[in-house]
Each structure stands twice: as structure tokens, then as C-alpha cells.
Design a protein around this motif. Structure first.
Motif, short mmCIF file in Angstrom:
data_model
loop_
_atom_site.label_atom_id
_atom_site.label_comp_id
_atom_site.label_asym_id
_atom_site.label_seq_id
_atom_site.Cartn_x
_atom_site.Cartn_y
_atom_site.Cartn_z
N THR A 29 0.80 -1.23 0.00
CA THR A 29 0.00 0.00 0.00
C THR A 29 0.83 1.27 0.00
OG1 THR A 29 -0.19 -0.07 2.41
CG2 THR A 29 -1.97 -1.11 1.12
N ARG A 30 2.10 1.17 0.41
CA ARG A 30 2.96 2.36 0.35
C ARG A 30 4.42 1.92 0.26
NH1 ARG A 30 0.98 1.98 5.52
NH2 ARG A 30 2.52 1.78 7.15
N GLY A 31 5.21 2.74 -0.38
CA GLY A 31 6.62 2.44 -0.54
C GLY A 31 6.88 1.44 -1.65
N GLN A 32 8.14 1.28 -1.98
CA GLN A 32 8.56 0.34 -3.02
C GLN A 32 9.55 -0.63 -2.40
OE1 GLN A 32 7.38 0.19 -6.17
NE2 GLN A 32 8.60 -1.64 -6.44
N PRO A 33 9.22 -1.93 -2.33
CA PRO A 33 10.16 -2.88 -1.71
C PRO A 33 11.42 -3.06 -2.54
CG PRO A 33 8.27 -4.03 -2.63
CD PRO A 33 8.01 -2.56 -2.81
N LYS A 34 12.47 -3.45 -1.86
CA LYS A 34 13.72 -3.84 -2.50
C LYS A 34 13.66 -5.34 -2.73
CE LYS A 34 16.15 0.01 -2.28
NZ LYS A 34 16.83 0.65 -3.38
N THR A 35 14.46 -5.83 -3.65
CA THR A 35 14.46 -7.26 -3.96
C THR A 35 15.89 -7.81 -3.99
OG1 THR A 35 14.60 -6.92 -6.36
CG2 THR A 35 12.39 -7.01 -5.39
N PHE A 36 15.99 -9.12 -3.81
CA PHE A 36 17.24 -9.83 -4.03
C PHE A 36 16.91 -11.27 -4.36
CE2 PHE A 36 16.60 -10.78 0.41
CZ PHE A 36 17.16 -12.02 0.62
N SER A 37 17.89 -11.98 -4.92
CA SER A 37 17.68 -13.36 -5.32
C SER A 37 18.97 -14.15 -5.16
CB SER A 37 17.22 -13.42 -6.77
OG SER A 37 17.07 -14.77 -7.18
N LYS A 38 18.85 -15.34 -4.60
CA LYS A 38 19.99 -16.26 -4.51
C LYS A 38 19.73 -17.54 -5.28
CE LYS A 38 21.95 -17.08 -0.67
NZ LYS A 38 22.17 -17.47 0.72
N ALA A 39 18.49 -17.73 -5.72
CA ALA A 39 18.13 -18.92 -6.48
C ALA A 39 17.40 -18.46 -7.75
CB ALA A 39 17.23 -19.84 -5.67
N ASP A 40 17.75 -19.03 -8.85
CA ASP A 40 17.13 -18.67 -10.12
C ASP A 40 15.61 -18.79 -10.03
OD1 ASP A 40 17.04 -17.98 -12.86
OD2 ASP A 40 16.91 -20.11 -13.40
N GLY A 41 14.91 -17.71 -10.37
CA GLY A 41 13.46 -17.73 -10.37
C GLY A 41 12.82 -17.42 -9.03
N CYS A 50 12.95 -0.04 6.48
CA CYS A 50 13.31 -0.66 7.76
C CYS A 50 13.98 -2.02 7.63
CB CYS A 50 12.08 -0.77 8.65
SG CYS A 50 10.89 -2.00 8.10
N GLY A 51 13.97 -2.61 6.46
CA GLY A 51 14.61 -3.91 6.24
C GLY A 51 13.76 -5.12 6.54
N THR A 52 12.52 -4.92 6.98
CA THR A 52 11.64 -6.05 7.30
C THR A 52 11.43 -6.93 6.08
OG1 THR A 52 10.46 -4.83 9.00
CG2 THR A 52 9.29 -6.68 8.01
#
Length: 125
Positions: A29-41, A50-52
Motif C-alpha cells: 500500500t505504500r513504498g517500493q520494496p527492494k528485492t534480491f535473489s539467490k536462487a534462479d526464479g 526498515c529492512g523487514t
């Protein structure tokens, strides 16, 4: 509940409770999350402020988003259905309930894509 070693490291906790929702049932509903990936897909999301941990999407589960229960405003409305990765739990983790103990993933992935552990990227930190 999830107890996969990769989930444990991503969440920073000995276990978490994942809530599986359909993509149309969940939105930020607010803000834009950050993403990361360690496994393909597999794409994990977390709050940029806040890093939650928010959750993850796995292309082998196209109709489901897994969200950490702690991210919800009212987590008490959700009830666990099983303990996944029971064999990987830390030796002091025990629960006094009658939920099924599953030694792997609690959701069946698309066999053509496989499980995230089979798609793990390079080495760990």
C-alpha cells in the motif's frame, strides 16, 4: 512454518511462518520494496526503509506469493497448517501441536522448474 536454511538466513530467524496468497490478493500500500535473489526464479522482497522481510515469489509457484506473517497488520488471523523442513529445524525447536511435519517444501513446485534449492546460485556469504 518454514525452516529452510536459505529462508532462515534471509529472515534472520530460526524459523518463520509463511502465508501463501494469490498475486491478486496482495499488494503493497505504500513504498517500493527492494528485492534480491539467490536462487534462479526466486525473488525475495524486503522493506527499503526498515529492512523487514516481506516475502518471496517463486516462478515454480506462479499462482502464489509467500509473505512472512510478521509483515501483516493482523497476523493473528492466520493459522499454521504444517511445519515444513522439519528435519532442518534447530535442535531446540519443538512445538506442542499436532500439525503435520513435512521434511521438505510444503508446496509442490512445477517439476519442469524444480525446487529453489536445486536452483541455488553460487556460494553463500
Amino acid at each position: 512454518m518454514g525452516n529452510d536454511d536459505d529462508c532462515r538466513r534471509a529472515i534472520g530467524s530460526p524459523f518463520t511462518i509463511w502465508v501463501g496468497v494469490r498475486p491478486g490478493q496482495f499488494h503493497i500500500t505504500r513504498g517500493q520494496p527492494k528485492t534480491f535473489s539467490k536462487a534462479d526464479g526466486v525473488v525475495r522482497t524486503f522493506c527499503a526503509t526498515c529492512g523487514t522481510s516481506i516475502g518471496y515469489c517463486d516462478r515454480a509457484l506462479p499462482d502464489e506469493i509467500c509473505v512472512t506473517i510478521g509483515f501483516f497488520d493482523h497476523p493473528e488471523i492466520f493459522h499454521p497448517e504444517a511445519h515444513a523442513y522439519w528435519g532442518l529445524r534447530l535442535p531446540w525447536v519443538e512445538f506442542a501441536d499436532t500439525l503435520p511435519h513435512v521434511d521438505g517444501y510444503s508446496r509442490v513446485r512445477d517439476a519442469a522448474i524444480g525446487n529453489p534449492r536445486e536452483r541455488q546460485k553460487a556460494t553463500r556469504a
